[in-house]
Design a protein around this motif. Sequence first.
Motif, PDB file in Angstrom:
ATOM      1  N   GLU A   1       0.832  -1.211   0.000  1.00 55.47           N
ATOM      2  CA  GLU A   1       0.000   0.000   0.000  1.00 55.47           C
ATOM      3  C   GLU A   1       0.863   1.255   0.000  1.00 55.47           C
ATOM      4  OE1 GLU A   1      -2.387   3.315   1.332  1.00 55.47           O
ATOM      5  OE2 GLU A   1      -0.677   2.468   2.405  1.00 55.47           O
ATOM      6  N   ARG A   2       2.012   1.204   0.662  1.00 56.36           N
ATOM      7  CA  ARG A   2       2.874   2.380   0.740  1.00 56.36           C
ATOM      8  C   ARG A   2       3.874   2.453  -0.405  1.00 56.36           C
ATOM      9  NH1 ARG A   2       0.370   5.863   2.586  1.00 56.36           N
ATOM     10  NH2 ARG A   2       2.235   7.104   3.013  1.00 56.36           N
ATOM     11  N   GLY A   3       3.862   1.477  -1.304  1.00 54.81           N
ATOM     12  CA  GLY A   3       4.759   1.504  -2.445  1.00 54.81           C
ATOM     13  C   GLY A   3       6.216   1.288  -2.092  1.00 54.81           C
ATOM     14  N   ILE A   4       6.465   0.487  -1.067  1.00 57.88           N
ATOM     15  CA  ILE A   4       7.837   0.214  -0.626  1.00 57.88           C
ATOM     16  C   ILE A   4       8.274  -1.127  -1.202  1.00 57.88           C
ATOM     17  CG2 ILE A   4       9.312  -0.282   1.372  1.00 57.88           C
ATOM     18  CD1 ILE A   4       7.599   1.686   2.969  1.00 57.88           C
ATOM     19  N   GLY A   5       9.276  -1.083  -2.079  1.00 52.01           N
ATOM     20  CA  GLY A   5       9.759  -2.305  -2.703  1.00 52.01           C
ATOM     21  C   GLY A   5      10.813  -3.012  -1.883  1.00 52.01           C
ATOM     22  N   ARG A   6      11.805  -2.247  -1.383  1.00 54.27           N
ATOM     23  CA  ARG A   6      12.908  -2.833  -0.622  1.00 54.27           C
ATOM     24  C   ARG A   6      12.947  -2.190   0.752  1.00 54.27           C
ATOM     25  NH1 ARG A   6      17.578  -1.301  -2.296  1.00 54.27           N
ATOM     26  NH2 ARG A   6      18.821  -3.136  -1.780  1.00 54.27           N
ATOM     27  N   ALA A   7      13.214  -3.018   1.765  1.00 57.26           N
ATOM     28  CA  ALA A   7      13.213  -2.502   3.130  1.00 57.26           C
ATOM     29  C   ALA A   7      14.194  -3.280   3.994  1.00 57.26           C
ATOM     30  CB  ALA A   7      11.819  -2.597   3.741  1.00 57.26           C
ATOM     31  N   VAL A   8      14.928  -2.546   4.819  1.00 54.46           N
ATOM     32  CA  VAL A   8      15.662  -3.154   5.925  1.00 54.46           C
ATOM     33  C   VAL A   8      14.666  -3.302   7.065  1.00 54.46           C
ATOM     34  CG1 VAL A   8      17.527  -2.868   7.600  1.00 54.46           C
ATOM     35  CG2 VAL A   8      17.857  -2.133   5.225  1.00 54.46           C
ATOM     36  N   LEU A   9      14.418  -4.519   7.492  1.00 52.45           N
ATOM     37  CA  LEU A   9      13.442  -4.782   8.540  1.00 52.45           C
ATOM     38  C   LEU A   9      14.135  -4.782   9.893  1.00 52.45           C
ATOM     39  CD1 LEU A   9      11.388  -7.676   6.912  1.00 52.45           C
ATOM     40  CD2 LEU A   9      11.041  -5.209   6.724  1.00 52.45           C
ATOM     41  N   VAL A  10      13.579  -4.013  10.823  1.00 53.00           N
ATOM     42  CA  VAL A  10      14.082  -3.930  12.187  1.00 53.00           C
ATOM     43  C   VAL A  10      12.989  -4.477  13.086  1.00 53.00           C
ATOM     44  CG1 VAL A  10      15.078  -2.434  13.957  1.00 53.00           C
ATOM     45  CG2 VAL A  10      15.376  -1.853  11.528  1.00 53.00           C
ATOM     46  N   GLY A  11      13.160  -5.704  13.576  1.00 53.83           N
ATOM     47  CA  GLY A  11      12.102  -6.371  14.320  1.00 53.83           C
ATOM     48  C   GLY A  11      12.494  -6.640  15.758  1.00 53.83           C
ATOM     49  N   LEU A  12      11.563  -6.378  16.665  1.00 55.38           N
ATOM     50  CA  LEU A  12      11.788  -6.554  18.098  1.00 55.38           C
ATOM     51  C   LEU A  12      10.917  -7.690  18.615  1.00 55.38           C
ATOM     52  CD1 LEU A  12      12.966  -5.480  20.823  1.00 55.38           C
ATOM     53  CD2 LEU A  12      11.053  -3.873  20.901  1.00 55.38           C
ATOM     54  N   SER A  13      11.528  -8.703  19.212  1.00 56.27           N
ATOM     55  CA  SER A  13      10.826  -9.824  19.821  1.00 56.27           C
ATOM     56  C   SER A  13       9.926 -10.510  18.790  1.00 56.27           C
ATOM     57  CB  SER A  13      10.061  -9.351  21.052  1.00 56.27           C
ATOM     58  OG  SER A  13       9.651 -10.443  21.847  1.00 56.27           O
ATOM     59  N   VAL A  14       8.608 -10.564  19.017  1.00 55.15           N
ATOM     60  CA  VAL A  14       7.759 -11.185  18.005  1.00 55.15           C
ATOM     61  C   VAL A  14       7.870 -10.446  16.684  1.00 55.15           C
ATOM     62  CG1 VAL A  14       5.648  -9.916  18.626  1.00 55.15           C
ATOM     63  CG2 VAL A  14       5.463 -12.131  17.510  1.00 55.15           C
ATOM     64  N   GLY A  15       8.140  -9.138  16.729  1.00 56.28           N
ATOM     65  CA  GLY A  15       8.376  -8.396  15.495  1.00 56.28           C
ATOM     66  C   GLY A  15       9.574  -8.922  14.735  1.00 56.28           C
ATOM     67  N   GLY A  16      10.581  -9.428  15.451  1.00 57.27           N
ATOM     68  CA  GLY A  16      11.726 -10.052  14.801  1.00 57.27           C
ATOM     69  C   GLY A  16      11.368 -11.367  14.150  1.00 57.27           C
ATOM     70  N   MET A  17      10.436 -12.095  14.731  1.00 60.30           N
ATOM     71  CA  MET A  17       9.964 -13.330  14.099  1.00 60.30           C
ATOM     72  C   MET A  17       9.189 -13.002  12.819  1.00 60.30           C
ATOM     73  SD  MET A  17       8.800 -15.567  17.435  1.00 60.30           S
ATOM     74  CE  MET A  17       9.300 -17.193  16.859  1.00 60.30           C
ATOM     75  N   VAL A  18       8.390 -11.953  12.873  1.00 55.12           N
ATOM     76  CA  VAL A  18       7.660 -11.510  11.682  1.00 55.12           C
ATOM     77  C   VAL A  18       8.642 -11.099  10.585  1.00 55.12           C
ATOM     78  CG1 VAL A  18       6.075  -9.763  10.781  1.00 55.12           C
ATOM     79  CG2 VAL A  18       5.631 -10.821  13.011  1.00 55.12           C
ATOM     80  N   ALA A  19       9.695 -10.394  10.971  1.00 52.52           N
ATOM     81  CA  ALA A  19      10.708  -9.978   9.999  1.00 52.52           C
ATOM     82  C   ALA A  19      11.374 -11.189   9.351  1.00 52.52           C
ATOM     83  CB  ALA A  19      11.749  -9.091  10.673  1.00 52.52           C
ATOM     84  N   GLN A  20      11.676 -12.206  10.144  1.00 54.14           N
ATOM     85  CA  GLN A  20      12.281 -13.423   9.590  1.00 54.14           C
ATOM     86  C   GLN A  20      11.339 -14.102   8.601  1.00 54.14           C
ATOM     87  OE1 GLN A  20      14.247 -16.073  12.636  1.00 54.14           O
ATOM     88  NE2 GLN A  20      13.629 -14.411  14.019  1.00 54.14           N
ATOM     89  N   ALA A  21      10.059 -14.197   8.965  1.00 55.84           N
ATOM     90  CA  ALA A  21       9.096 -14.856   8.092  1.00 55.84           C
ATOM     91  C   ALA A  21       8.937 -14.097   6.781  1.00 55.84           C
ATOM     92  CB  ALA A  21       7.753 -14.982   8.807  1.00 55.84           C
ATOM     93  N   PHE A  22       8.856 -12.761   6.856  1.00 62.48           N
ATOM     94  CA  PHE A  22       8.730 -11.956   5.635  1.00 62.48           C
ATOM     95  C   PHE A  22       9.970 -12.128   4.768  1.00 62.48           C
ATOM     96  CE2 PHE A  22       9.346  -8.252   3.026  1.00 62.48           C
ATOM     97  CZ  PHE A  22       8.086  -7.969   2.526  1.00 62.48           C
ATOM     98  N   ALA A  23      11.158 -12.063   5.382  1.00 60.32           N
ATOM     99  CA  ALA A  23      12.404 -12.156   4.620  1.00 60.32           C
ATOM    100  C   ALA A  23      12.557 -13.523   3.965  1.00 60.32           C
ATOM    101  CB  ALA A  23      13.594 -11.874   5.534  1.00 60.32           C
ATOM    102  N   ALA A  24      12.075 -14.577   4.613  1.00 61.96           N
ATOM    103  CA  ALA A  24      12.156 -15.915   4.032  1.00 61.96           C
ATOM    104  C   ALA A  24      11.296 -16.022   2.770  1.00 61.96           C
ATOM    105  CB  ALA A  24      11.726 -16.949   5.055  1.00 61.96           C
ATOM    106  N   ARG A  25      10.172 -15.311   2.753  1.00 61.28           N
ATOM    107  CA  ARG A  25       9.261 -15.383   1.617  1.00 61.28           C
ATOM    108  C   ARG A  25       9.594 -14.356   0.534  1.00 61.28           C
ATOM    109  NH1 ARG A  25       3.992 -15.245   5.298  1.00 61.28           N
ATOM    110  NH2 ARG A  25       2.857 -14.953   3.361  1.00 61.28           N
ATOM    111  N   HIS A  26      10.270 -13.259   0.912  1.00 60.15           N
ATOM    112  CA  HIS A  26      10.568 -12.179  -0.044  1.00 60.15           C
ATOM    113  C   HIS A  26      12.031 -11.756   0.083  1.00 60.15           C
ATOM    114  CE1 HIS A  26       6.202 -11.778  -0.531  1.00 60.15           C
ATOM    115  NE2 HIS A  26       6.117 -11.774   0.779  1.00 60.15           N
ATOM    116  N   PRO A  27      12.981 -12.663  -0.077  1.00 55.74           N
ATOM    117  CA  PRO A  27      14.392 -12.306   0.174  1.00 55.74           C
ATOM    118  C   PRO A  27      14.904 -11.190  -0.722  1.00 55.74           C
ATOM    119  CG  PRO A  27      14.221 -14.429  -0.946  1.00 55.74           C
ATOM    120  CD  PRO A  27      12.838 -14.063  -0.509  1.00 55.74           C
ATOM    121  N   GLU A  28      14.376 -11.103  -1.936  1.00 53.49           N
ATOM    122  CA  GLU A  28      14.835 -10.072  -2.866  1.00 53.49           C
ATOM    123  C   GLU A  28      14.440  -8.672  -2.422  1.00 53.49           C
ATOM    124  OE1 GLU A  28      10.612 -10.808  -3.791  1.00 53.49           O
ATOM    125  OE2 GLU A  28      12.312 -12.089  -3.257  1.00 53.49           O
TER     126      GLU A  28
END
Length: 268
Positions: free
Chosen positions: A87-114
């Motif tokens: 929705e925000r038009g963000i193609g590439r992002a450095v994800l900074v995840g805290l606790s469960v947010g870090g688990m979410v970041a890992q899951a997103f990165a595994a599915r969208h590594p590019e």
Amino acid sequence: MQATLAAGHALHFRDEAAADADRDLPALVFTNSLGTDLRVWDPLLAHLPGAGRRLRFDQRGHGLSDCPPGPYDIDGLADDLAALLEERGIGRAVLVGLSVGGMVAQAFAARHPERVPALVLCDTAHRIGSAEMWQQRIEALETGGLESLAEPILERWFSPAFGAERPAERALWRNMLTRTPLEGYLATCAAIRDADLTEGAAALTMPTLCLVGSADGATPPALVRELAGLLPDARFAEIPGAGHLPSVEAPAAMGRLIADFLKERKLA
């Protein structure tokens, strides 16, 4: 206030960039921990490089975002993140995840590594606690509510020094915790209970900084070090004296570590 719909529910977010922001840099995207909202990053922002775009949001069941019925799972929370970035038009992002947010970041990165040139995983792991521990917590909260476990949770969030030296701030974080919708908190507990990201960790080949407060009682340094050992290109660092929320307790130290990592990788 800014909001968008993800899978039919509203997510509250803040999308910020300076007028002279470098649009060629990937955005910094922050995912909050259990029992907090996007304000958990407020103290940190002043200590980060200011050249790029920053997106923070309240995960579902937290802050001003909707609280759909649970249980949740980590993949569903990662889908929320994907919908927000779209929705925000963000193609590439450095994800900074805290606790469960870090688990979410890992899951997103595994599915969208590019789409993820680097990860910053803060006070998190591939697996946090046992299913039995989380189920016991869920049952206790169903009986007594968040007030009944607020003090033990805060003792894991912050070092004893934080409470002694900054009691008013600690009271505000207690208010944030106890005012989190119970249904959202319980549903997110279930997501953590059911998540085991160990198998996918080896596929996260992007540069990763694994940070942890040395006094973290929720995801201790040994656990975060174990996560770093599973990742092909990870660096581990402790933040002295901080608990589970170093972005609150030691933002300058945390900011230096993140800034150095991003500059080294030419991402800031």
